[in-house]
Motif scaffolding. Structure first.
Motif, PDB file in Angstrom:
ATOM      1  N   GLY A  79      48.938  34.935  45.029  1.00  0.00           N
ATOM      2  CA  GLY A  79      49.360  36.267  45.443  1.00  0.00           C
ATOM      3  C   GLY A  79      49.249  37.295  44.333  1.00  0.00           C
ATOM      4  O   GLY A  79      49.957  38.298  44.335  1.00  0.00           O
ATOM      5  N   THR A 107      46.228  38.753  43.400  1.00  0.00           N
ATOM      6  CA  THR A 107      45.095  39.647  43.578  1.00  0.00           C
ATOM      7  C   THR A 107      45.606  41.079  43.694  1.00  0.00           C
ATOM      8  O   THR A 107      46.462  41.380  44.523  1.00  0.00           O
ATOM      9  CB  THR A 107      44.303  39.264  44.845  1.00  0.00           C
ATOM     10  N   ASN A 148      47.395  42.567  41.435  1.00  0.00           N
ATOM     11  CA  ASN A 148      48.608  42.730  40.639  1.00  0.00           C
ATOM     12  C   ASN A 148      48.301  42.338  39.193  1.00  0.00           C
ATOM     13  O   ASN A 148      48.823  41.357  38.664  1.00  0.00           O
ATOM     14  CB  ASN A 148      49.740  41.869  41.211  1.00  0.00           C
ATOM     15  N   GLU A 174      50.981  30.372  40.042  1.00  0.00           N
ATOM     16  CA  GLU A 174      50.749  31.415  39.041  1.00  0.00           C
ATOM     17  C   GLU A 174      50.200  30.803  37.755  1.00  0.00           C
ATOM     18  O   GLU A 174      49.291  31.358  37.136  1.00  0.00           O
ATOM     19  CB  GLU A 174      52.041  32.175  38.769  1.00  0.00           C
ATOM     20  N   HIS A 217      44.131  34.506  44.364  1.00  0.00           N
ATOM     21  CA  HIS A 217      44.484  34.741  45.762  1.00  0.00           C
ATOM     22  C   HIS A 217      45.641  33.825  46.188  1.00  0.00           C
ATOM     23  O   HIS A 217      46.608  34.280  46.813  1.00  0.00           O
ATOM     24  CB  HIS A 217      43.266  34.539  46.657  1.00  0.00           C
ATOM     25  N   SER A 218      45.556  32.547  45.852  1.00  0.00           N
ATOM     26  CA  SER A 218      46.597  31.582  46.234  1.00  0.00           C
ATOM     27  C   SER A 218      47.958  31.937  45.633  1.00  0.00           C
ATOM     28  O   SER A 218      48.992  31.689  46.246  1.00  0.00           O
ATOM     29  CB  SER A 218      46.207  30.176  45.788  1.00  0.00           C
TER      30      SER A 218
END
Length: 75
Positions: free
Chosen positions: A51, A53, A55, A5, A48-49
């Motif tokens: 998580g 995308t 949000n 993140e 993407h990595s």
């Protein structure tokens, strides 16, 4: 905040800085726009990595933690 993140938020901040630099002089903007392809790809892959995308609320909360000046509250 997870490492992925943080990486996503940092990639976005770098993309924003590169975009601002490329658009600082509108006359030269078209010359520099191709240079944004790499930071855009980095930011997209990092989102993407992590998580993140799709949000945006969570993502921009992370960005604000790393770079509070991007909130616009300093204007």
């Amino acid at each position: 905040m997870h490492e992925t993140e943080v990486a996503a938020a940092q990639a976005y901040i770098r993309l924003l800085a590169a975009t601002r630099a490329a658009l600082a002089d509108p006359a030269d903007g078209p010359l520099y726009m191709p240079l944004l392809a790499s930071p855009m790809k980095e930011a997209d892959e990092a989102l993407h990595s992590a998580g993140l995308t799709g949000n945006e609320d969570r993502f921009f909360a992370l960005v604000r933690k790393l770079q509070p000046s991007l909130t616009g509250s300093d204007r």
